[in-house]
Design a protein around this motif. Structure first.
Motif, PDB file in Angstrom:
ATOM      1  N   LEU A  12       0.679  -1.035   0.633  1.00 42.14           N
ATOM      2  CA  LEU A  12       0.037   0.335  -0.146  1.00 42.14           C
ATOM      3  C   LEU A  12       0.911   1.466  -0.462  1.00 42.14           C
ATOM      4  N   GLY A  13       0.878   2.261  -0.800  1.00 42.51           N
ATOM      5  CA  GLY A  13       1.025   3.381  -0.515  1.00 42.51           C
ATOM      6  C   GLY A  13       1.127   4.611  -1.978  1.00 42.51           C
ATOM      7  N   GLY A  14       0.888   5.347  -1.913  1.00 40.41           N
ATOM      8  CA  GLY A  14       1.156   6.570  -2.577  1.00 40.41           C
ATOM      9  C   GLY A  14       1.491   5.850  -3.801  1.00 40.41           C
ATOM     10  N   SER A  15       2.405   6.378  -4.064  1.00 41.70           N
ATOM     11  CA  SER A  15       3.271   5.531  -5.270  1.00 41.70           C
ATOM     12  C   SER A  15       4.551   4.214  -5.179  1.00 41.70           C
ATOM     13  N   VAL A  16       3.934   3.136  -5.639  1.00 40.34           N
ATOM     14  CA  VAL A  16       3.985   1.444  -5.710  1.00 40.34           C
ATOM     15  C   VAL A  16       5.093   1.548  -6.502  1.00 40.34           C
ATOM     16  N   ARG A  17       6.225   1.454  -7.277  1.00 42.26           N
ATOM     17  CA  ARG A  17       7.180   0.827  -7.537  1.00 42.26           C
ATOM     18  C   ARG A  17       8.407  -0.499  -7.406  1.00 42.26           C
ATOM     19  N   LEU A  18       7.794  -1.437  -8.776  1.00 44.85           N
ATOM     20  CA  LEU A  18       8.707  -2.001  -8.743  1.00 44.85           C
ATOM     21  C   LEU A  18       9.893  -2.284  -9.315  1.00 44.85           C
ATOM     22  N   ASP A  19      11.130  -2.030  -9.487  1.00 45.52           N
ATOM     23  CA  ASP A  19      12.088  -1.335 -10.512  1.00 45.52           C
ATOM     24  C   ASP A  19      12.800  -2.999 -10.216  1.00 45.52           C
ATOM     25  N   ASP A  20      12.871  -4.107 -11.151  1.00 42.94           N
ATOM     26  CA  ASP A  20      13.143  -4.724 -11.648  1.00 42.94           C
ATOM     27  C   ASP A  20      13.627  -6.084 -10.134  1.00 42.94           C
ATOM     28  N   ALA A  21      12.069  -5.761  -9.422  1.00 47.55           N
ATOM     29  CA  ALA A  21      11.749  -6.431  -8.002  1.00 47.55           C
ATOM     30  C   ALA A  21      10.713  -7.199  -7.892  1.00 47.55           C
ATOM     31  N   GLN A  22      10.033  -8.072  -7.183  1.00 46.76           N
ATOM     32  CA  GLN A  22       9.026  -8.734  -7.710  1.00 46.76           C
ATOM     33  C   GLN A  22       7.922  -8.577  -6.162  1.00 46.76           C
ATOM     34  N   ALA A  23       7.365  -8.946  -6.545  1.00 45.87           N
ATOM     35  CA  ALA A  23       5.954  -9.185  -4.699  1.00 45.87           C
ATOM     36  C   ALA A  23       5.531 -10.220  -5.486  1.00 45.87           C
ATOM     37  N   ALA A  24       5.953 -11.333  -4.336  1.00 46.46           N
ATOM     38  CA  ALA A  24       5.420 -12.993  -4.722  1.00 46.46           C
ATOM     39  C   ALA A  24       4.900 -13.643  -3.123  1.00 46.46           C
ATOM     40  N   SER A  25       3.904 -14.239  -4.008  1.00 43.29           N
ATOM     41  CA  SER A  25       2.932 -15.417  -2.675  1.00 43.29           C
ATOM     42  C   SER A  25       2.899 -16.481  -3.697  1.00 43.29           C
TER      43      SER A  25
END
Length: 86
Positions: A12-25
């Motif tokens: 959660l955030g004002g601006s969420v940026r995944l730059d060469d990254a991941q969010a994984a489950s």
């Protein structure tokens, strides 16, 4: 590795940026993948940034939910072919 279910990932955030990254489950074995939720005014996936709620075993894949009140941007290279499925 065990066969339990994966957990939930929430960004959660004002601006969420995944730059060469991941969010994984993700899960292996019989466990189900968890969910990935991203919520922000601006959401960006760049240079291979990715969201993953997959399973490598017999469990069900998870849910990915993206909500942006302003904009969603996806750009760059590095995404696996066929990575965006519905």
């Amino acid at each position: 590795l065990g066969g339990g279910d994966a957990g939930r990932v929430t960004l959660l955030g004002g601006s969420v940026r995944l730059d060469d990254a991941q969010a994984a489950s993700s899960a292996t074995g019989a466990g189900a993948a968890g969910s990935v939720r991203v919520d922000g005014a601006r959401v960006e996936l760049v240079r291979g940034g990715r969201l993953d709620a997959s399973t490598a075993g017999s469990g069900a894949g998870g849910r990915i939910e993206v909500t942006a009140s302003g904009s969603i941007g996806i750009s760059g290279s590095g995404a696996a072919p066929g990575a965006v499925t519905g």
